[in-house]
Design a protein around this motif. Sequence first.
Motif, PDB file in Angstrom:
ATOM      1  N   PHE A 163       0.977  -0.987  -0.031  1.00 44.59           N
ATOM      2  CA  PHE A 163       0.521  -0.124  -0.185  1.00 44.59           C
ATOM      3  C   PHE A 163       1.275   1.398   0.002  1.00 44.59           C
ATOM      4  CE2 PHE A 163      -2.761   3.290   2.404  1.00 44.59           C
ATOM      5  CZ  PHE A 163      -3.403   3.417   1.512  1.00 44.59           C
ATOM      6  N   GLY A 164       2.254   1.483   1.202  1.00 46.14           N
ATOM      7  CA  GLY A 164       2.597   2.599   1.083  1.00 46.14           C
ATOM      8  C   GLY A 164       2.648   2.333  -0.170  1.00 46.14           C
ATOM      9  N   ALA A 165       3.526   1.487  -1.433  1.00 44.56           N
ATOM     10  CA  ALA A 165       4.540   1.408  -2.674  1.00 44.56           C
ATOM     11  C   ALA A 165       3.368   2.066  -3.227  1.00 44.56           C
ATOM     12  CB  ALA A 165       5.352   0.108  -2.662  1.00 44.56           C
ATOM     13  N   SER A 166       2.490   1.795  -3.361  1.00 44.97           N
ATOM     14  CA  SER A 166       1.477   1.843  -4.175  1.00 44.97           C
ATOM     15  C   SER A 166       1.009   3.382  -4.746  1.00 44.97           C
ATOM     16  CB  SER A 166      -0.010   1.809  -3.997  1.00 44.97           C
ATOM     17  OG  SER A 166      -0.056  -0.089  -4.322  1.00 44.97           O
ATOM     18  N   MET A 167       1.278   4.044  -2.780  1.00 42.80           N
ATOM     19  CA  MET A 167       0.776   5.460  -2.682  1.00 42.80           C
ATOM     20  C   MET A 167       2.139   6.443  -3.424  1.00 42.80           C
ATOM     21  SD  MET A 167      -2.125   6.484  -1.370  1.00 42.80           S
ATOM     22  CE  MET A 167      -2.064   4.614  -2.475  1.00 42.80           C
ATOM     23  N   LEU A 168       3.190   5.960  -3.225  1.00 40.36           N
ATOM     24  CA  LEU A 168       4.165   6.246  -3.399  1.00 40.36           C
ATOM     25  C   LEU A 168       4.595   6.850  -5.019  1.00 40.36           C
ATOM     26  CD1 LEU A 168       6.976   7.475  -3.225  1.00 40.36           C
ATOM     27  CD2 LEU A 168       8.366   4.598  -3.531  1.00 40.36           C
ATOM     28  N   VAL A 169       3.379   5.202  -5.661  1.00 45.37           N
ATOM     29  CA  VAL A 169       3.727   5.391  -7.588  1.00 45.37           C
ATOM     30  C   VAL A 169       2.703   6.252  -7.705  1.00 45.37           C
ATOM     31  CG1 VAL A 169       2.903   3.938  -9.609  1.00 45.37           C
ATOM     32  CG2 VAL A 169       4.675   2.970  -7.398  1.00 45.37           C
ATOM     33  N   ARG A 170       1.638   6.330  -7.318  1.00 44.72           N
ATOM     34  CA  ARG A 170       0.487   7.885  -7.003  1.00 44.72           C
ATOM     35  C   ARG A 170       0.899   8.897  -7.010  1.00 44.72           C
ATOM     36  NH1 ARG A 170      -5.198   6.852  -4.319  1.00 44.72           N
ATOM     37  NH2 ARG A 170      -4.926   5.128  -5.902  1.00 44.72           N
ATOM     38  N   THR A 171       2.341   9.038  -6.401  1.00 45.07           N
ATOM     39  CA  THR A 171       2.449  10.595  -6.279  1.00 45.07           C
ATOM     40  C   THR A 171       3.180  10.799  -7.283  1.00 45.07           C
ATOM     41  OG1 THR A 171       2.195  10.351  -3.808  1.00 45.07           O
ATOM     42  CG2 THR A 171       3.703  11.989  -4.633  1.00 45.07           C
ATOM     43  N   LEU A 172       3.865   9.562  -7.543  1.00 45.11           N
ATOM     44  CA  LEU A 172       5.304   9.790  -8.987  1.00 45.11           C
ATOM     45  C   LEU A 172       4.686  10.383  -9.311  1.00 45.11           C
ATOM     46  CD1 LEU A 172       7.800  10.231  -9.877  1.00 45.11           C
ATOM     47  CD2 LEU A 172       8.010   7.241 -10.026  1.00 45.11           C
ATOM     48  N   GLN A 173       3.302  10.070 -10.398  1.00 45.98           N
ATOM     49  CA  GLN A 173       2.355  10.077 -11.828  1.00 45.98           C
ATOM     50  C   GLN A 173       1.776  10.731 -11.797  1.00 45.98           C
ATOM     51  OE1 GLN A 173      -0.729   6.060 -11.850  1.00 45.98           O
ATOM     52  NE2 GLN A 173      -0.786   7.310 -13.626  1.00 45.98           N
ATOM     53  N   GLY A 174       1.425  11.902 -10.551  1.00 45.94           N
ATOM     54  CA  GLY A 174       0.889  12.796 -10.447  1.00 45.94           C
ATOM     55  C   GLY A 174       1.752  13.839 -10.437  1.00 45.94           C
ATOM     56  N   LYS A 175       3.526  13.621 -10.568  1.00 47.81           N
ATOM     57  CA  LYS A 175       4.301  14.656 -10.539  1.00 47.81           C
ATOM     58  C   LYS A 175       5.193  14.585 -12.188  1.00 47.81           C
ATOM     59  CE  LYS A 175       6.324  14.952  -6.218  1.00 47.81           C
ATOM     60  NZ  LYS A 175       7.712  14.341  -5.286  1.00 47.81           N
ATOM     61  N   LEU A 176       4.538  13.509 -12.965  1.00 48.12           N
ATOM     62  CA  LEU A 176       4.885  13.490 -13.909  1.00 48.12           C
ATOM     63  C   LEU A 176       3.879  13.769 -14.497  1.00 48.12           C
ATOM     64  CD1 LEU A 176       6.667   9.518 -13.956  1.00 48.12           C
ATOM     65  CD2 LEU A 176       8.232  11.785 -14.112  1.00 48.12           C
ATOM     66  N   ALA A 177       2.633  13.584 -14.669  1.00 48.07           N
ATOM     67  CA  ALA A 177       1.839  14.182 -15.367  1.00 48.07           C
ATOM     68  C   ALA A 177       1.709  15.715 -14.906  1.00 48.07           C
ATOM     69  CB  ALA A 177       0.581  13.415 -15.146  1.00 48.07           C
ATOM     70  N   SER A 178       2.671  16.737 -14.641  1.00 50.15           N
ATOM     71  CA  SER A 178       2.146  17.558 -13.446  1.00 50.15           C
ATOM     72  C   SER A 178       3.384  18.307 -15.044  1.00 50.15           C
ATOM     73  CB  SER A 178       1.980  18.370 -12.031  1.00 50.15           C
ATOM     74  OG  SER A 178       3.545  17.765 -11.558  1.00 50.15           O
TER      75      SER A 178
END
Length: 224
Positions: free
Chosen positions: A209-224
Motif C-alpha cells: 500500500f505504501g509503495a502504491s501511494m508512492l507510485v500514485r504520487t510519482l505519477q501525479g508529478k510526472l503528469a504535471s
Amino acid sequence: MYEFDWSSIPGALPFLWHGMVRTLQITGVAIVVGIVLGTVIALLRLSKNWILSNLAALYVNGFRSIPLVMVLLWFYLLVPQLISSLIGRPAMDIRLLSAFVAFALFEASYYAEIIRAGIQSVSTGQISAGLALGMTRGLTMRLIILPQAFRRMVPLLLTQAIILFQDTSLVYVIGLAEFFGVAYNTGNRDGTLVEMLLFAGAVYFVISFGASMLVRTLQGKLAS
C-alpha cells in the motif's frame, strides 16, 4: 471462540526479518534483470527482422501463458542439473538461485510488454528527427526514444515491481524460506499459524500500500 495469541511474534521477528531480506533480494534481482532483459526483448519485438520479432513474441507469449508457480517448479528441477553440468555444485543455495532465474525470466516477459508500449507511445517523428541529424537508428533509440519512454513507463514499472514483491511468496513451493515461508513455518511450529499469517498479510499490505501511494504520487508529478 478462537483466542488469538500474538506472543510468539516478537521472538520470531529476527527470523521474519531474515526472510524479508531474502524476499527483497529476489525482488531486486528480478526487477533489475527483468527490466534489462525486457528492454532487449521489447526492441527485438519492434525489430523489422521478422525472425527476431517472432522469437521475442514467442518468449513473451510463452512465459505469460504459464502460471508462475509452474515456472518456479520447472526451474527448480532444471537449474541444478544445468549448473552442475557447467560449473559443478554452486556455493549459493540452489533454491535461491532457481528463484532468481525463474523470477527474472518470467518478469522480463511482462516488463517487455510495458517497455514496448512505452517505446510505441513516443512519436515516430522523434526517430525521423534523430536520423535527420545524422544519428544512427540505434543511437536515436538509446539517446532520444528510450529516455522519453522510460519516463512515461515509471509508474507501470513500479506497479509491476509491487506485484512481483507479492508474488515472491510463491517460492514456498520449492522450500525456500523467504518472508511468507518463515511466517508459515514459525506459526506451524508454535501453534500460532493464524496469527503469523495475519501478521505476514499485514506486513505485505503495509509495504504494498505504501509503495502504491508512492507510485500514485510519482505519477501525479510526472503528469504535471
